[in-house]
Design a protein around this motif. Structure first.
Motif, PDB file in Angstrom:
ATOM      1  N   GLY A  19      13.253  27.321   3.793  1.00 10.29           N
ATOM      2  CA  GLY A  19      13.948  27.105   2.724  1.00 10.29           C
ATOM      3  C   GLY A  19      14.487  25.342   2.789  1.00 10.29           C
ATOM      4  O   GLY A  19      14.383  24.663   1.693  1.00 10.29           O
ATOM      5  N   THR A  20      14.528  24.926   3.994  1.00  9.91           N
ATOM      6  CA  THR A  20      14.835  23.648   4.349  1.00  9.91           C
ATOM      7  C   THR A  20      13.759  22.658   3.991  1.00  9.91           C
ATOM      8  O   THR A  20      13.762  21.691   3.438  1.00  9.91           O
ATOM      9  CB  THR A  20      15.135  23.421   5.816  1.00  9.91           C
ATOM     10  N   LEU A  23      13.259  22.856   0.055  1.00 12.48           N
ATOM     11  CA  LEU A  23      14.216  21.862  -0.455  1.00 12.48           C
ATOM     12  C   LEU A  23      13.746  20.402  -0.283  1.00 12.48           C
ATOM     13  O   LEU A  23      13.842  19.701  -1.212  1.00 12.48           O
ATOM     14  CB  LEU A  23      15.635  22.148  -0.209  1.00 12.48           C
ATOM     15  N   ALA A  59      21.002  22.282  -5.761  1.00 14.94           N
ATOM     16  CA  ALA A  59      20.833  23.016  -4.566  1.00 14.94           C
ATOM     17  C   ALA A  59      22.157  23.543  -3.837  1.00 14.94           C
ATOM     18  O   ALA A  59      22.384  24.733  -3.538  1.00 14.94           O
ATOM     19  CB  ALA A  59      19.725  22.508  -3.650  1.00 14.94           C
ATOM     20  N   LEU A  60      23.181  22.343  -3.752  1.00 13.04           N
ATOM     21  CA  LEU A  60      24.355  22.741  -3.072  1.00 13.04           C
ATOM     22  C   LEU A  60      25.224  23.620  -3.916  1.00 13.04           C
ATOM     23  O   LEU A  60      26.010  24.597  -3.287  1.00 13.04           O
ATOM     24  CB  LEU A  60      25.041  21.514  -2.865  1.00 13.04           C
ATOM     25  N   TRP A  66      24.098  25.255   3.607  1.00 13.81           N
ATOM     26  CA  TRP A  66      22.956  25.202   4.413  1.00 13.81           C
ATOM     27  C   TRP A  66      21.875  24.484   3.851  1.00 13.81           C
ATOM     28  O   TRP A  66      20.821  24.223   4.443  1.00 13.81           O
ATOM     29  CB  TRP A  66      22.327  26.587   4.218  1.00 13.81           C
ATOM     30  N   CYS A  67      21.929  23.801   2.701  1.00 10.94           N
ATOM     31  CA  CYS A  67      20.857  22.853   2.041  1.00 10.94           C
ATOM     32  C   CYS A  67      21.313  21.650   2.637  1.00 10.94           C
ATOM     33  O   CYS A  67      20.072  20.682   2.379  1.00 10.94           O
ATOM     34  CB  CYS A  67      21.286  22.909   0.405  1.00 10.94           C
ATOM     35  N   GLY A  70      18.042  20.229   4.454  1.00  5.61           N
ATOM     36  CA  GLY A  70      16.950  19.995   3.407  1.00  5.61           C
ATOM     37  C   GLY A  70      16.922  18.546   2.746  1.00  5.61           C
ATOM     38  O   GLY A  70      16.080  17.985   2.495  1.00  5.61           O
TER      39      GLY A  70
END
Length: 329
Positions: A19-20, A23, A59-60, A66-67, A70
């Motif tokens: 995911g990181t 993103l 995204a946040l 957790w974004c 990224g």
């Protein structure tokens, strides 16, 4: 009976790492897209729309803290793409990462809803997520460039304003569309499909003619924007606004249309004013109409429940003449 083997989920660290990277790639792609439409004014270079800031805030809001890694990695890749790594680049990475984090915290603190169904949500996204939070990225970025002597003192105000407006327009124009796309569901075929197709054709034909016209008629975009918002709320309004803003940016960069008669500074100022008013109008008008529709549906639902309750009471009322609820013979 055949044995059924359970499918094991991927380990959480692997999911977070993927995911990181995803993103970061999206942020980098959005940054490259913004850098492709740079404008130069009196020696200063700026991006009128910075879509990467909109990607980071969306995204946040959708996936949470957790974004942050990224986003930071995407900012780092974008800065390295520009060259000159060093202390200034590190400061820009920190500022462009801290700005969307601040936007997320401010929006969550006021009860922001990603559906953007209330006027207060639209106002919060504009004034907290866009105009306030991006002061961090623009201030730190321009400060680091000034500290490293990459921009002259005489261009400080112009570069800061262009940086701030570009980041803010990325949040105003891109974030609502990403939030909408995440929760969008394909509606069933209806007459509105024909209207949506017709509106898309009209917008795609008229907006280029308006932005590239040698006569200054950019205001003619607003009737199309209002039509889009009235009929299709956020989806129609933000799509129309983003298309018009992108085409106006391209026209300004090429010195075409009404921008051809302006100086570099005048063209940048007019473009930023146009993009800003267009994005604010689309977002806030969409929020107002969505809130009114929601209120009307709530009132209609309450009236329907009241009618059902009255019908139920009448059905269980006292018996009629003759000791029964039937006909009197």
């Amino acid at each position: 009976m055949a044995a059924v083997e359970g499918v094991r989920a991927w380990p959480r660290p692997v999911v977070l790492a993927c995911g990181t990277l995803l993103l970061a790639g999206c942020y980098y792609a959005a940054g490259r897209l913004g850098l492709s439409q740079q404008l130069s004014a009196d020696g200063a270079v700026a991006t009128p729309i910075w879509p990467a800031s909109g990607v980071a805030v969306a995204a946040l809001l959708l996936f949470g803290p957790w974004c942050v890694p990224g986003i930071a990695l995407g900012v780092l890749l974008t800065v390295l793409r520009l060259g000159n790594p060093g202390a200034a680049a590190l400061g820009i990475v920190v500022g462009n990462t801290a700005a969307p984090v601040l936007a997320h915290l401010l929006l969550r603190a006021v009860g922001f809803r990603v559906s953007l169904s209330r006027l207060r949500d639209g106002l919060a996204l504009v004034f907290l997520g866009a105009l306030t939070a991006t002061l961090v990225s623009s201030g730190m970025g321009v400060g680091m460039l000034l500290w490293s002597d990459e921009i002259p003192t005489g261009h400080l105000g112009l570069v800061w304003l262009a940086w701030w407006v570009g980041d803010a327009m990325g949040v105003v124009l891109v974030t609502p569309l990403l939030l909408l796309m995440y929760r969008a569901r394909l509606p069933p075929p209806s007459v509105r499909w024909a209207e949506a197709l017709g509106l898309a054709v009209v917008v795609c034909v008229l907006v280029p003619l308006i932005t590239y016209s040698s006569v200054s008629v950019l205001f003619l975009v607003y009737p199309l924007l209002i039509w889009s918002v009235l009929r299709f709320q956020l989806a129609g309004g933000m799509s129309c606004a983003l298309l018009a803003s992108v085409l106006a940016t391209v026209a300004a960069r090429q010195g075409a249309g009404s921008f051809g008669r302006l100086t570099e500074i005048e063209a940048m100022m007019e473009l930023q004013a146009f993009n800003g008013t267009l994005g604010l109008t689309a977002l806030l008008l969409s929020a107002v109409i969505s809130e009114q529709l929601h209120t009307r549906r709530s009132v209609e639902g309450a009236c329907h429940e009241l009618v059902e309750a009255l019908q139920h009471l009448n059905a269980g009322g006292p018996p009629g003449p003759g000791g029964s609820g039937g006909d009197v013979r």
